[in-house]
Write a protein that holds these residues in place. Structure first.
Motif, PDB file in Angstrom:
ATOM      1  N   GLY A  90       0.803  -1.225   0.000  1.00  0.00           N
ATOM      2  CA  GLY A  90       0.000   0.000   0.000  1.00  0.00           C
ATOM      3  C   GLY A  90       0.832   1.269   0.000  1.00  0.00           C
ATOM      4  N   LYS A  91       2.093   1.196  -0.471  1.00  0.00           N
ATOM      5  CA  LYS A  91       2.970   2.359  -0.477  1.00  0.00           C
ATOM      6  C   LYS A  91       3.437   2.685  -1.895  1.00  0.00           C
ATOM      7  N   VAL A  92       3.875   3.945  -2.065  1.00  0.00           N
ATOM      8  CA  VAL A  92       4.382   4.369  -3.380  1.00  0.00           C
ATOM      9  C   VAL A  92       5.891   4.584  -3.362  1.00  0.00           C
ATOM     10  N   GLY A  93       6.509   4.509  -2.185  1.00  0.00           N
ATOM     11  CA  GLY A  93       7.962   4.666  -2.101  1.00  0.00           C
ATOM     12  C   GLY A  93       8.420   6.094  -2.237  1.00  0.00           C
ATOM     13  N   LEU A  94       7.674   7.006  -1.622  1.00  0.00           N
ATOM     14  CA  LEU A  94       7.934   8.434  -1.797  1.00  0.00           C
ATOM     15  C   LEU A  94       7.877   9.133  -0.442  1.00  0.00           C
ATOM     16  N   ARG A  95       8.875   9.978  -0.191  1.00  0.00           N
ATOM     17  CA  ARG A  95       8.841  10.836   0.994  1.00  0.00           C
ATOM     18  C   ARG A  95       8.950  12.277   0.515  1.00  0.00           C
ATOM     19  N   LEU A  96       8.090  13.143   1.054  1.00  0.00           N
ATOM     20  CA  LEU A  96       8.004  14.523   0.591  1.00  0.00           C
ATOM     21  C   LEU A  96       8.531  15.487   1.648  1.00  0.00           C
ATOM     22  N   ARG A  97       8.819  16.705   1.195  1.00  0.00           N
ATOM     23  CA  ARG A  97       9.337  17.751   2.075  1.00  0.00           C
ATOM     24  C   ARG A  97       8.721  19.087   1.664  1.00  0.00           C
ATOM     25  N   ALA A  98       8.273  19.882   2.651  1.00  0.00           N
ATOM     26  CA  ALA A  98       7.673  21.189   2.380  1.00  0.00           C
ATOM     27  C   ALA A  98       8.729  22.275   2.507  1.00  0.00           C
ATOM     28  N   ILE A  99       8.892  23.070   1.439  1.00  0.00           N
ATOM     29  CA  ILE A  99       9.854  24.176   1.420  1.00  0.00           C
ATOM     30  C   ILE A  99       9.210  25.379   0.731  1.00  0.00           C
ATOM     31  N   ASP A 100       9.204  26.526   1.400  1.00  0.00           N
ATOM     32  CA  ASP A 100       8.721  27.779   0.812  1.00  0.00           C
ATOM     33  C   ASP A 100       7.340  27.617   0.182  1.00  0.00           C
ATOM     34  N   ASN A 101       6.436  26.974   0.894  1.00  0.00           N
ATOM     35  CA  ASN A 101       5.052  26.763   0.446  1.00  0.00           C
ATOM     36  C   ASN A 101       4.940  25.832  -0.764  1.00  0.00           C
ATOM     37  N   GLY A 102       5.988  25.104  -1.036  1.00  0.00           N
ATOM     38  CA  GLY A 102       5.930  24.101  -2.087  1.00  0.00           C
ATOM     39  C   GLY A 102       6.212  22.720  -1.513  1.00  0.00           C
ATOM     40  N   VAL A 103       5.833  21.673  -2.253  1.00  0.00           N
ATOM     41  CA  VAL A 103       6.036  20.296  -1.825  1.00  0.00           C
ATOM     42  C   VAL A 103       7.041  19.651  -2.776  1.00  0.00           C
ATOM     43  N   PHE A 104       8.097  19.057  -2.203  1.00  0.00           N
ATOM     44  CA  PHE A 104       9.194  18.527  -3.004  1.00  0.00           C
ATOM     45  C   PHE A 104       9.489  17.071  -2.626  1.00  0.00           C
ATOM     46  N   VAL A 105      10.061  16.351  -3.582  1.00  0.00           N
ATOM     47  CA  VAL A 105      10.422  14.952  -3.359  1.00  0.00           C
ATOM     48  C   VAL A 105      11.718  14.907  -2.558  1.00  0.00           C
ATOM     49  N   GLN A 106      11.657  14.312  -1.374  1.00  0.00           N
ATOM     50  CA  GLN A 106      12.820  14.190  -0.503  1.00  0.00           C
ATOM     51  C   GLN A 106      13.516  12.839  -0.662  1.00  0.00           C
ATOM     52  N   LEU A 107      12.747  11.806  -0.935  1.00  0.00           N
ATOM     53  CA  LEU A 107      13.305  10.462  -1.059  1.00  0.00           C
ATOM     54  C   LEU A 107      12.471   9.647  -2.032  1.00  0.00           C
ATOM     55  N   VAL A 108      13.159   8.978  -2.954  1.00  0.00           N
ATOM     56  CA  VAL A 108      12.519   8.005  -3.848  1.00  0.00           C
ATOM     57  C   VAL A 108      13.154   6.657  -3.540  1.00  0.00           C
ATOM     58  N   GLN A 109      12.370   5.728  -3.052  1.00  0.00           N
ATOM     59  CA  GLN A 109      12.910   4.425  -2.679  1.00  0.00           C
ATOM     60  C   GLN A 109      13.188   3.572  -3.910  1.00  0.00           C
ATOM     61  N   ALA A 110      14.263   2.819  -3.837  1.00  0.00           N
ATOM     62  CA  ALA A 110      14.656   1.956  -4.958  1.00  0.00           C
ATOM     63  C   ALA A 110      13.580   0.919  -5.244  1.00  0.00           C
ATOM     64  N   ASN A 111      13.341   0.668  -6.532  1.00  0.00           N
ATOM     65  CA  ASN A 111      12.403  -0.361  -7.002  1.00  0.00           C
ATOM     66  C   ASN A 111      10.964  -0.116  -6.548  1.00  0.00           C
ATOM     67  N   SER A 112      10.643   1.108  -6.218  1.00  0.00           N
ATOM     68  CA  SER A 112       9.287   1.456  -5.793  1.00  0.00           C
ATOM     69  C   SER A 112       8.478   1.964  -6.980  1.00  0.00           C
ATOM     70  N   PRO A 113       7.141   2.058  -6.831  1.00  0.00           N
ATOM     71  CA  PRO A 113       6.338   2.662  -7.909  1.00  0.00           C
ATOM     72  C   PRO A 113       6.803   4.063  -8.280  1.00  0.00           C
TER      73      PRO A 113
END
Length: 302
Positions: A127-150
Protein backbone atom coordinates in the motif's frame (compact mmCIF):
# COMPACT_ATOMS: atom_id res chain seq x y z
CA UNK A 1 22.00 32.31 -31.28
CA UNK A 2 23.37 28.83 -30.66
CA UNK A 3 23.35 27.07 -27.28
CA UNK A 4 26.10 24.72 -26.10
CA UNK A 5 26.27 22.16 -23.27
CA UNK A 6 29.84 23.18 -22.36
CA UNK A 7 32.45 25.87 -22.98
CA UNK A 8 34.55 23.30 -24.80
CA UNK A 9 31.73 22.77 -27.31
CA UNK A 10 31.42 26.52 -27.85
CA UNK A 11 35.16 27.05 -28.42
CA UNK A 12 35.58 24.08 -30.76
CA UNK A 13 32.49 25.13 -32.71
CA UNK A 14 33.93 28.64 -33.21
CA UNK A 15 37.22 27.22 -34.54
CA UNK A 16 35.41 24.84 -36.89
CA UNK A 17 33.13 27.58 -38.20
CA UNK A 18 36.07 29.94 -38.70
CA UNK A 19 37.81 27.29 -40.79
CA UNK A 20 34.63 26.67 -42.77
CA UNK A 21 34.26 30.41 -43.38
CA UNK A 22 37.85 30.55 -44.62
CA UNK A 23 37.13 27.69 -47.02
CA UNK A 24 34.11 29.52 -48.43
CA UNK A 25 35.93 32.83 -48.92
CA UNK A 26 39.19 31.41 -50.28
CA UNK A 27 40.36 33.06 -53.50
CA UNK A 28 38.63 31.30 -56.41
CA UNK A 29 40.65 29.77 -59.25
CA UNK A 30 41.07 32.38 -62.03
CA UNK A 31 39.94 31.56 -65.55
CA UNK A 32 42.58 29.93 -67.74
CA UNK A 33 43.33 31.68 -71.01
CA UNK A 34 43.17 29.34 -73.97
CA UNK A 35 46.52 27.86 -74.82
CA UNK A 36 48.20 29.20 -71.68
CA UNK A 37 49.18 27.14 -68.64
CA UNK A 38 48.92 29.06 -65.39
CA UNK A 39 50.05 26.98 -62.38
CA UNK A 40 48.45 27.98 -59.06
CA UNK A 41 50.23 27.96 -55.69
CA UNK A 42 49.24 25.18 -53.32
CA UNK A 43 48.13 26.31 -49.85
CA UNK A 44 49.33 23.69 -47.41
CA UNK A 45 46.69 22.47 -45.01
CA UNK A 46 44.00 24.73 -46.48
CA UNK A 47 40.71 23.87 -44.79
CA UNK A 48 38.91 23.84 -48.10
CA UNK A 49 40.92 20.83 -49.24
CA UNK A 50 38.51 18.51 -47.48
CA UNK A 51 34.88 18.31 -46.54
CA UNK A 52 35.98 18.24 -42.92
CA UNK A 53 38.01 21.04 -41.32
CA UNK A 54 41.53 20.51 -40.06
CA UNK A 55 41.24 19.65 -36.36
CA UNK A 56 44.86 18.82 -35.60
CA UNK A 57 45.43 22.03 -33.65
CA UNK A 58 42.51 21.14 -31.37
CA UNK A 59 44.13 17.91 -30.18
CA UNK A 60 45.36 19.34 -26.87
CA UNK A 61 42.87 22.19 -26.62
CA UNK A 62 42.42 23.35 -22.99
CA UNK A 63 44.10 20.19 -21.75
CA UNK A 64 41.59 17.92 -23.46
CA UNK A 65 42.56 14.81 -25.39
CA UNK A 66 40.35 15.59 -28.38
CA UNK A 67 40.19 12.97 -31.09
CA UNK A 68 39.67 14.44 -34.56
CA UNK A 69 37.78 11.38 -35.77
CA UNK A 70 35.45 11.57 -32.79
CA UNK A 71 34.77 15.28 -33.34
CA UNK A 72 34.11 14.67 -37.03
CA UNK A 73 31.46 12.11 -36.15
CA UNK A 74 29.59 14.90 -34.34
CA UNK A 75 29.56 17.10 -37.44
CA UNK A 76 27.07 17.19 -40.28
CA UNK A 77 27.64 17.98 -43.94
CA UNK A 78 25.97 21.35 -44.60
CA UNK A 79 25.44 22.57 -48.19
CA UNK A 80 27.29 25.85 -48.84
CA UNK A 81 26.79 27.22 -52.34
CA UNK A 82 27.79 24.40 -54.69
CA UNK A 83 29.86 22.55 -52.09
CA UNK A 84 29.41 20.87 -48.73
CA UNK A 85 31.23 21.77 -45.55
CA UNK A 86 31.19 19.80 -42.31
CA UNK A 87 29.71 21.89 -39.51
CA UNK A 88 28.33 21.03 -36.08
CA UNK A 89 24.69 20.07 -36.33
CA UNK A 90 22.03 21.31 -33.94
CA UNK A 91 20.31 18.41 -32.24
CA UNK A 92 19.66 16.64 -28.99
CA UNK A 93 18.88 18.19 -25.61
CA UNK A 94 17.59 21.74 -25.99
CA UNK A 95 18.68 21.78 -29.66
CA UNK A 96 22.27 22.47 -28.58
CA UNK A 97 25.39 22.41 -30.74
CA UNK A 98 27.65 19.61 -29.46
CA UNK A 99 30.83 19.07 -31.52
CA UNK A 100 32.71 17.70 -28.48
CA UNK A 101 29.93 16.32 -26.28
CA UNK A 102 28.24 14.65 -29.24
CA UNK A 103 25.42 12.19 -28.58
CA UNK A 104 26.48 11.62 -24.97
CA UNK A 105 23.74 9.72 -23.16
CA UNK A 106 24.62 11.23 -19.77
CA UNK A 107 23.44 14.69 -20.78
CA UNK A 108 20.08 13.23 -21.80
CA UNK A 109 19.73 11.27 -18.55
CA UNK A 110 20.48 14.42 -16.54
CA UNK A 111 18.18 16.73 -18.48
CA UNK A 112 16.02 19.04 -16.36
CA UNK A 113 13.06 19.61 -18.62
CA UNK A 114 11.04 22.83 -18.58
CA UNK A 115 7.30 22.72 -18.09
CA UNK A 116 5.13 20.24 -16.23
CA UNK A 117 4.47 16.53 -16.58
CA UNK A 118 1.77 14.22 -15.31
CA UNK A 119 2.70 10.98 -13.56
CA UNK A 120 0.35 8.09 -12.80
CA UNK A 121 1.28 5.94 -9.79
CA UNK A 122 -0.15 2.84 -8.19
CA UNK A 123 0.63 1.45 -4.76
CA UNK A 124 2.70 -1.67 -4.15
CA UNK A 125 1.56 -4.77 -2.26
CA UNK A 126 2.18 -2.93 1.02
CA UNK A 127 0.00 0.00 0.00
CA UNK A 128 2.97 2.36 -0.48
CA UNK A 129 4.38 4.37 -3.38
CA UNK A 130 7.96 4.67 -2.10
CA UNK A 131 7.93 8.43 -1.80
CA UNK A 132 8.84 10.84 0.99
CA UNK A 133 8.00 14.52 0.59
CA UNK A 134 9.34 17.75 2.07
CA UNK A 135 7.67 21.19 2.38
CA UNK A 136 9.85 24.18 1.42
CA UNK A 137 8.72 27.78 0.81
CA UNK A 138 5.05 26.76 0.45
CA UNK A 139 5.93 24.10 -2.09
CA UNK A 140 6.04 20.30 -1.82
CA UNK A 141 9.19 18.53 -3.00
CA UNK A 142 10.42 14.95 -3.36
CA UNK A 143 12.82 14.19 -0.50
CA UNK A 144 13.31 10.46 -1.06
CA UNK A 145 12.52 8.01 -3.85
CA UNK A 146 12.91 4.43 -2.68
CA UNK A 147 14.66 1.96 -4.96
CA UNK A 148 12.40 -0.36 -7.00
CA UNK A 149 9.29 1.46 -5.79
CA UNK A 150 6.34 2.66 -7.91
CA UNK A 151 7.71 6.22 -7.58
CA UNK A 152 11.12 5.11 -8.92
CA UNK A 153 9.57 3.19 -11.80
CA UNK A 154 7.50 6.27 -12.72
CA UNK A 155 10.66 8.40 -13.01
CA UNK A 156 10.30 10.65 -9.96
CA UNK A 157 13.60 12.10 -8.70
CA UNK A 158 15.00 13.80 -5.63
CA UNK A 159 14.12 17.51 -5.78
CA UNK A 160 11.09 17.24 -8.09
CA UNK A 161 8.29 19.62 -7.12
CA UNK A 162 4.83 18.10 -6.71
CA UNK A 163 2.19 20.62 -7.82
CA UNK A 164 -0.93 18.48 -7.62
CA UNK A 165 -2.03 15.21 -6.06
CA UNK A 166 -5.20 13.81 -7.64
CA UNK A 167 -6.25 17.23 -8.89
CA UNK A 168 -5.64 19.06 -5.60
CA UNK A 169 -3.14 21.92 -5.60
CA UNK A 170 -0.32 21.29 -3.11
CA UNK A 171 0.79 24.90 -2.64
CA UNK A 172 0.98 25.68 1.07
CA UNK A 173 0.51 22.07 2.15
CA UNK A 174 2.41 20.66 5.09
CA UNK A 175 4.35 17.41 4.88
CA UNK A 176 1.69 15.64 6.93
CA UNK A 177 -1.11 16.79 4.64
CA UNK A 178 0.86 15.70 1.57
CA UNK A 179 1.55 12.22 2.96
CA UNK A 180 -2.09 11.84 4.09
CA UNK A 181 -3.25 12.65 0.56
CA UNK A 182 -1.03 9.88 -0.82
CA UNK A 183 -2.17 7.45 1.86
CA UNK A 184 -5.87 8.18 1.22
CA UNK A 185 -5.53 7.83 -2.57
CA UNK A 186 -6.81 4.77 -4.41
CA UNK A 187 -4.33 1.90 -4.74
CA UNK A 188 -4.62 1.60 -8.50
CA UNK A 189 -4.30 5.25 -9.60
CA UNK A 190 -2.62 8.31 -8.10
CA UNK A 191 -2.27 11.29 -10.40
CA UNK A 192 0.62 13.69 -9.77
CA UNK A 193 1.56 16.87 -11.63
CA UNK A 194 5.30 17.45 -11.30
CA UNK A 195 7.92 20.05 -12.23
CA UNK A 196 11.48 18.78 -12.76
CA UNK A 197 13.93 19.70 -9.96
CA UNK A 198 13.59 23.53 -9.84
CA UNK A 199 16.36 23.95 -7.22
CA UNK A 200 18.93 22.03 -9.26
CA UNK A 201 21.00 22.71 -12.37
CA UNK A 202 23.27 20.66 -14.58
CA UNK A 203 26.89 21.34 -15.58
CA UNK A 204 28.51 19.46 -18.45
CA UNK A 205 32.30 19.07 -18.31
CA UNK A 206 35.01 17.15 -20.15
CA UNK A 207 37.82 15.08 -18.68
CA UNK A 208 41.35 16.18 -19.45
CA UNK A 209 44.10 13.88 -20.71
CA UNK A 210 44.63 12.59 -17.16
CA UNK A 211 40.94 11.76 -16.70
CA UNK A 212 40.00 14.64 -14.41
CA UNK A 213 37.47 17.48 -14.72
CA UNK A 214 38.95 19.61 -11.96
CA UNK A 215 36.96 19.68 -8.72
CA UNK A 216 37.39 18.33 -5.20
CA UNK A 217 34.51 17.12 -3.03
CA UNK A 218 33.96 15.81 0.47
CA UNK A 219 30.84 13.97 1.64
CA UNK A 220 29.25 14.82 -1.69
CA UNK A 221 29.85 18.58 -1.35
CA UNK A 222 32.09 20.44 -3.79
CA UNK A 223 34.82 22.10 -1.74
CA UNK A 224 37.27 23.51 -4.30
CA UNK A 225 37.96 23.86 -8.02
CA UNK A 226 41.16 23.35 -10.00
CA UNK A 227 42.27 26.51 -11.77
CA UNK A 228 41.63 26.38 -15.54
CA UNK A 229 39.98 22.97 -15.23
CA UNK A 230 36.84 22.07 -17.13
CA UNK A 231 34.74 22.36 -13.95
CA UNK A 232 35.87 25.95 -13.35
CA UNK A 233 35.50 26.88 -17.04
CA UNK A 234 31.93 25.64 -17.15
CA UNK A 235 30.73 27.43 -14.02
CA UNK A 236 30.71 24.70 -11.39
CA UNK A 237 30.43 26.28 -7.92
CA UNK A 238 31.73 25.34 -4.49
CA UNK A 239 29.35 25.01 -1.53
CA UNK A 240 27.05 22.93 -3.75
CA UNK A 241 26.15 19.27 -3.31
CA UNK A 242 26.32 16.74 -6.12
CA UNK A 243 22.89 15.17 -6.57
CA UNK A 244 23.46 13.21 -9.78
CA UNK A 245 26.28 12.14 -12.09
CA UNK A 246 25.10 11.59 -15.66
CA UNK A 247 21.56 11.33 -14.32
CA UNK A 248 22.38 8.72 -11.66
CA UNK A 249 21.44 9.76 -8.12
CA UNK A 250 24.46 9.61 -5.77
CA UNK A 251 22.91 11.14 -2.63
CA UNK A 252 23.93 9.19 0.47
CA UNK A 253 26.74 7.30 -1.24
CA UNK A 254 30.22 7.23 0.27
CA UNK A 255 32.92 9.35 -1.34
CA UNK A 256 34.67 6.16 -2.49
CA UNK A 257 31.50 5.10 -4.31
CA UNK A 258 31.16 8.53 -5.89
CA UNK A 259 34.78 8.32 -7.00
CA UNK A 260 34.10 5.00 -8.74
CA UNK A 261 31.18 6.54 -10.66
CA UNK A 262 33.29 9.55 -11.66
CA UNK A 263 36.18 7.33 -12.75
CA UNK A 264 34.02 5.11 -14.95
CA UNK A 265 32.14 8.06 -16.43
CA UNK A 266 32.68 8.79 -20.14
CA UNK A 267 34.90 11.70 -21.20
CA UNK A 268 31.87 13.99 -21.27
CA UNK A 269 30.32 14.21 -17.80
CA UNK A 270 27.16 15.98 -16.66
CA UNK A 271 26.61 16.50 -12.95
CA UNK A 272 23.50 17.87 -11.25
CA UNK A 273 24.10 20.17 -8.29
CA UNK A 274 22.07 21.92 -5.59
CA UNK A 275 23.09 24.84 -3.33
CA UNK A 276 24.25 23.75 0.13
CA UNK A 277 21.59 25.58 2.16
CA UNK A 278 18.73 24.14 0.09
CA UNK A 279 20.20 20.64 0.02
CA UNK A 280 20.67 20.52 3.79
CA UNK A 281 17.10 21.71 4.26
CA UNK A 282 15.87 19.07 1.82
CA UNK A 283 17.48 16.15 3.64
CA UNK A 284 16.80 17.44 7.14
CA UNK A 285 15.88 14.70 9.65
CA UNK A 286 17.07 11.99 7.26
CA UNK A 287 20.01 9.84 8.29
CA UNK A 288 22.90 9.12 5.94
CA UNK A 289 22.22 5.42 6.41
CA UNK A 290 18.64 5.82 5.21
CA UNK A 291 19.74 7.82 2.18
CA UNK A 292 22.38 5.23 1.32
CA UNK A 293 20.17 2.17 1.77
CA UNK A 294 16.76 3.39 0.61
CA UNK A 295 17.40 6.04 -2.08
CA UNK A 296 17.04 4.96 -5.68
CA UNK A 297 20.58 5.00 -7.13
CA UNK A 298 19.78 3.24 -10.39
CA UNK A 299 20.83 4.60 -13.78
CA UNK A 300 17.74 6.12 -15.44
CA UNK A 301 16.62 4.94 -18.85
CA UNK A 302 16.38 7.37 -21.76
Amino acid sequence: MSLYPSLEDLKVDKVIRAQAQFAQTATPMPAITEGTYQPQPVTAGMPGSSLYPNLEELGDYMGLALNSDEVQRNLALVPVADNQVALPSISGVGAMVRPVTGADVGIRRAEIRPGLREIILCKDQDGKVGLRLRAIDNGVFVQLVQANSPAALAGLRFGDQVLQINGQNCAGWSVDKSHKALKAAAETRIELVVRDRPFQRTVTMHKDSSGHVGFIYKSGKITSLVKDGSAARNGLLTEHYICEINGQNIIGLKDSQIKDILTTSPTAMTITIMPKFIYEHMIKRMSTGLLRSAMDHSVPEV
